[in-house]
Design an enzyme around this catalytic site. Sequence first.
Site, PDB file in Angstrom:
ATOM      1  N   SER A 117       0.834  -1.209   0.000  1.00 42.85           N
ATOM      2  CA  SER A 117       0.000   0.000   0.000  1.00 42.85           C
ATOM      3  C   SER A 117       0.870   1.261   0.000  1.00 42.85           C
ATOM      4  CB  SER A 117      -0.896   0.019   1.241  1.00 42.85           C
ATOM      5  OG  SER A 117      -1.763  -1.097   1.232  1.00 42.85           O
ATOM      6  N   HIS A 121      -3.681  -2.923  -4.381  1.00 45.31           N
ATOM      7  CA  HIS A 121      -2.659  -3.771  -4.982  1.00 45.31           C
ATOM      8  C   HIS A 121      -3.034  -4.009  -6.444  1.00 45.31           C
ATOM      9  CE1 HIS A 121      -2.094  -4.367  -0.693  1.00 45.31           C
ATOM     10  NE2 HIS A 121      -0.885  -4.804  -0.938  1.00 45.31           N
ATOM     11  N   THR A 140      -0.363 -11.992  -1.792  1.00 48.82           N
ATOM     12  CA  THR A 140      -1.406 -12.734  -1.084  1.00 48.82           C
ATOM     13  C   THR A 140      -1.168 -12.569   0.409  1.00 48.82           C
ATOM     14  OG1 THR A 140      -1.665 -14.374  -2.832  1.00 48.82           O
ATOM     15  CG2 THR A 140      -2.398 -15.016  -0.646  1.00 48.82           C
ATOM     16  N   HIS A 141      -2.208 -12.179   1.146  1.00 47.85           N
ATOM     17  CA  HIS A 141      -2.098 -11.986   2.584  1.00 47.85           C
ATOM     18  C   HIS A 141      -2.589 -13.230   3.329  1.00 47.85           C
ATOM     19  CE1 HIS A 141      -2.030  -7.905   0.991  1.00 47.85           C
ATOM     20  NE2 HIS A 141      -1.419  -7.540   2.106  1.00 47.85           N
ATOM     21  N   GLU A 160      -5.592  -3.891  15.226  1.00 48.14           N
ATOM     22  CA  GLU A 160      -5.250  -4.284  16.580  1.00 48.14           C
ATOM     23  C   GLU A 160      -6.073  -3.489  17.602  1.00 48.14           C
ATOM     24  OE1 GLU A 160      -2.917  -2.868  14.373  1.00 48.14           O
ATOM     25  OE2 GLU A 160      -2.738  -4.879  13.500  1.00 48.14           O
ATOM     26  N   SER A 191       1.694  -8.184   6.687  1.00 50.52           N
ATOM     27  CA  SER A 191       2.447  -8.823   5.599  1.00 50.52           C
ATOM     28  C   SER A 191       3.930  -8.820   5.942  1.00 50.52           C
ATOM     29  CB  SER A 191       2.213  -8.059   4.282  1.00 50.52           C
ATOM     30  OG  SER A 191       2.809  -6.766   4.354  1.00 50.52           O
ATOM     31  N   ASN A 222      -0.810   5.356   9.368  1.00 58.39           N
ATOM     32  CA  ASN A 222      -1.699   5.815  10.432  1.00 58.39           C
ATOM     33  C   ASN A 222      -1.045   5.548  11.778  1.00 58.39           C
ATOM     34  OD1 ASN A 222      -2.606   2.924   9.382  1.00 58.39           O
ATOM     35  ND2 ASN A 222      -2.969   2.985  11.599  1.00 58.39           N
TER      36      ASN A 222
END
Length: 267
Positions: free
Chosen positions: A35, A67, A89-90, A189, A208, A231
């Site tokens: 990103s 992506h 791929t996550h 989180e 990732s 952020n």
Amino acid sequence: MSMDQDPTTLAAAAAAAIAERTGVERHDIALTLGSGWGRAADVIGETVAVIPAEEVPGFRAAGIPGHSGTLRSLRLASGKHALIIGARTHLYEGHGVQAVVHGVRTAAAAGAGIMVLTNGAGGIDPAFAVGEAVLINDHINLTAVSPLVGADFVDVTDLYATRLRELARGAEPSLQEGVYVQLPGPHFETPAEIRYLRAIGGQAVGMSTALEAIAARKAGMEVLGFTLITNPAAGMAGALNHEEVLEEGKAAEPRLADLLTRVVARL
């Protein structure tokens, strides 16, 4: 072909397909652009070919916004060739850890000796400003999985290569460094989790990179990692949402593209 087959065989098949589609027998460097980092693919070199990811064995279209879902071959000013992996791929997509690291293994099979991994992350360390690119100097893998199977004891002491980080700082002396934490996601989180991560030494957190870095080291590549602070982490500012992460990434794209262009020229 499916991810059920031997990962090494699948990576070799993907590399062969890339060589055939691009006409480039060997790629020297590979970059996975997370990103905020995507624009770099347009400026760091001359595009030789762009391949939809789903047309290469083991890859699939991009799973999340931000992506590109393509594989791109670039010719650099140095004459070297770079492979851009825009189809990450996550782990939270549910395809398994071997799918997560398939891009890295394909890059190694395609000849790449250097793997540049980039991402967007929440800033835990208040020294990191939103919009800042930070060099990853180590990681904490809290996914509870590994891309390695069996008694495969790979040394990851200098996983994010000191040599490459020195080259990156030569291109941009103001770069800060920090410890990146990978969690499985896809939820962000909690504030309590961020306090815990800070207590154990984490400085940025995302979903990732760490697993990919381990697979890259196993494959014999040197790893260079960058994280864009998109952020403040949970509890350090307001509420979190993915749209804001994408917006911050988009705003940072020109700066990140310039940074990567200057760094890659030194690799």
